[in-house]
Scaffold this active site. Structure first.
Site, PDB file in Angstrom:
ATOM      1  N   GLY A  11       6.338   9.250   9.747  1.00 33.60           N
ATOM      2  CA  GLY A  11       7.284  10.021  10.547  1.00 33.60           C
ATOM      3  C   GLY A  11       8.537  10.319   9.747  1.00 33.60           C
ATOM      4  O   GLY A  11       9.648  10.324  10.287  1.00 33.60           O
ATOM      5  N   SER A  13       9.582  13.058   8.201  1.00 35.43           N
ATOM      6  CA  SER A  13       9.993  14.453   7.998  1.00 35.43           C
ATOM      7  C   SER A  13      11.255  14.829   8.756  1.00 35.43           C
ATOM      8  O   SER A  13      11.839  15.893   8.504  1.00 35.43           O
ATOM      9  CB  SER A  13       8.855  15.405   8.399  1.00 35.43           C
ATOM     10  OG  SER A  13       8.575  15.292   9.788  1.00 35.43           O
ATOM     11  N   ARG A  14      11.704  13.970   9.682  1.00 37.93           N
ATOM     12  CA  ARG A  14      12.890  14.317  10.466  1.00 37.93           C
ATOM     13  C   ARG A  14      13.503  13.057  11.074  1.00 37.93           C
ATOM     14  O   ARG A  14      12.928  11.983  11.023  1.00 37.93           O
ATOM     15  CB  ARG A  14      12.547  15.314  11.572  1.00 37.93           C
ATOM     16  CG  ARG A  14      11.521  14.821  12.570  1.00 37.93           C
ATOM     17  CD  ARG A  14      10.950  15.936  13.430  1.00 37.93           C
ATOM     18  NE  ARG A  14       9.940  15.458  14.353  1.00 37.93           N
ATOM     19  CZ  ARG A  14      10.115  15.275  15.657  1.00 37.93           C
ATOM     20  NH1 ARG A  14      11.296  15.513  16.193  1.00 37.93           N
ATOM     21  NH2 ARG A  14       9.137  14.861  16.425  1.00 37.93           N
ATOM     22  N   ASN A  90       7.602   4.311  11.229  1.00 39.90           N
ATOM     23  CA  ASN A  90       8.560   5.028  12.071  1.00 39.90           C
ATOM     24  C   ASN A  90       7.893   6.081  12.945  1.00 39.90           C
ATOM     25  O   ASN A  90       8.497   6.555  13.900  1.00 39.90           O
ATOM     26  CB  ASN A  90       9.626   5.680  11.181  1.00 39.90           C
ATOM     27  CG  ASN A  90      10.547   6.602  11.944  1.00 39.90           C
ATOM     28  OD1 ASN A  90      11.351   6.155  12.746  1.00 39.90           O
ATOM     29  ND2 ASN A  90      10.406   7.910  11.717  1.00 39.90           N
ATOM     30  N   SER A 142      12.145  -0.189  19.596  1.00 38.86           N
ATOM     31  CA  SER A 142      13.127   0.474  20.454  1.00 38.86           C
ATOM     32  C   SER A 142      13.647  -0.522  21.478  1.00 38.86           C
ATOM     33  O   SER A 142      12.933  -1.473  21.850  1.00 38.86           O
ATOM     34  CB  SER A 142      12.493   1.664  21.176  1.00 38.86           C
ATOM     35  OG  SER A 142      13.345   2.165  22.195  1.00 38.86           O
ATOM     36  N   TYR A 155       5.597   4.512  26.372  1.00 39.33           N
ATOM     37  CA  TYR A 155       6.473   4.344  25.211  1.00 39.33           C
ATOM     38  C   TYR A 155       7.004   2.914  25.126  1.00 39.33           C
ATOM     39  O   TYR A 155       6.969   2.289  24.061  1.00 39.33           O
ATOM     40  CB  TYR A 155       7.627   5.342  25.312  1.00 39.33           C
ATOM     41  CG  TYR A 155       8.563   5.346  24.121  1.00 39.33           C
ATOM     42  CD1 TYR A 155       8.196   5.986  22.937  1.00 39.33           C
ATOM     43  CD2 TYR A 155       9.812   4.736  24.178  1.00 39.33           C
ATOM     44  CE1 TYR A 155       9.051   6.001  21.845  1.00 39.33           C
ATOM     45  CE2 TYR A 155      10.675   4.749  23.091  1.00 39.33           C
ATOM     46  CZ  TYR A 155      10.281   5.388  21.928  1.00 39.33           C
ATOM     47  OH  TYR A 155      11.134   5.397  20.841  1.00 39.33           O
TER      48      TYR A 155
END
Length: 245
Positions: A11, A13-14, A90, A142, A155
């Site tokens: 993850g 790329s951003r 991530n 998280s 989630y």
């Protein structure tokens, strides 16, 4: 501080992943960015890392939820970079909805990417870490995995699962000099939270009175990836402005 190390960031790329890639590159690490969406965005992160810091950086497209695809990608990274020293799990998605209306597919997709994806990557990096007689694993969990969150049963379950995975892997690999820790961010200013503002009651409930930045999470990840954290393993570190204390 990370010169000569190879870091794999899923993850990457951003958002938080991109910030971690930039931070690690600034400390001298070569970077393998794993993405499943935009190749352009992933390549931009790699270009930025290599041009600013002179490190090797390359993107790899992979659905981390696919066991065989993850194995193939780690093999490709090992071929291109020679080894893996740091793994940052991530990659994550959301498919929000209240439990009475949540579809099985939306539950499964989130668990498969966020939790099983992390397992897949750890599983295929283990032999490399053991051969290297050391390694660093950082799982991005998280505060939702600690507190729960209405509308995010899938989630929250995936992020809570990551915490259990972190502690079990830490115990299993401690004797091999492999550290495994988790970071539990709160509200961080990314694409996922772009609809929140300072007047939102969730943001207003943060004791420090603001959302965090991806760069702040990256600083913590850099510490956990460095030799300064060699005596820390199995830990879950919140970075949430006091939200979950």
């Amino acid at each position: 501080m990370l010169k000569g190390k190879v870091a794999v960031i899923t993850g990457g790329s951003r958002g938080i992943g991109a910030a971690i890639a930039e931070k690690f590159a600034s400390l001298g690490a070569d970077i393998a960015v794993i993405y499943s969406g935009s190749q352009e965005a992933a390549d931009q992160v790699c270009t930025s890392c290599s041009e600013k810091y002179g490190v090797k950086a390359q993107s790899f497209c992979c659905n981390v939820a696919d066991f065989d695809a993850a194995k193939k990608t780690i093999g490709e990274i090992k071929t291109q970079f020679g080894t893996v020293n740091i793994l940052v799990n991530n990659a994550g998605i959301t498919r929000d909805g209240l439990v009475p209306m949540m579809s099985e597919a939306n539950f499964d997709q989130v668990i498969d990417t966020n939790l099983k994806g992390a397992f897949n990557m750890i599983r295929h990096c283990c032999s490399i870490f053991i051969r290297n007689k050391g390694g660093k694993i950082i799982n991005i969990s998280s505060v939702a995995g600690l507190m729960g969150n209405p509308g995010q049963a899938n989630y929250s379950a995936s992020k809570a699962g990551l915490i259990g995975l972190t502690k079990s892997v830490a115990r299993e690999l401690a004797g091999k000099n492999v550290n495994c820790n988790a970071i539990a961010p709160g509200f961080i200013r990314t694409d996922m939270t772009q609809d929140f503002n300072g007047e939102d009651p969730l943001v207003a409930g943060i004791p420090l009175g603001r959302m965090g930045s991806p760069e702040e999470v990256a600083e913590l990840a850099a510490f956990l990836a460095s030799g300064n954290s060699d005596y820390i393993t199995g830990e879950v570190i919140r970075i949430d402005g006091g939200l979950a204390m």
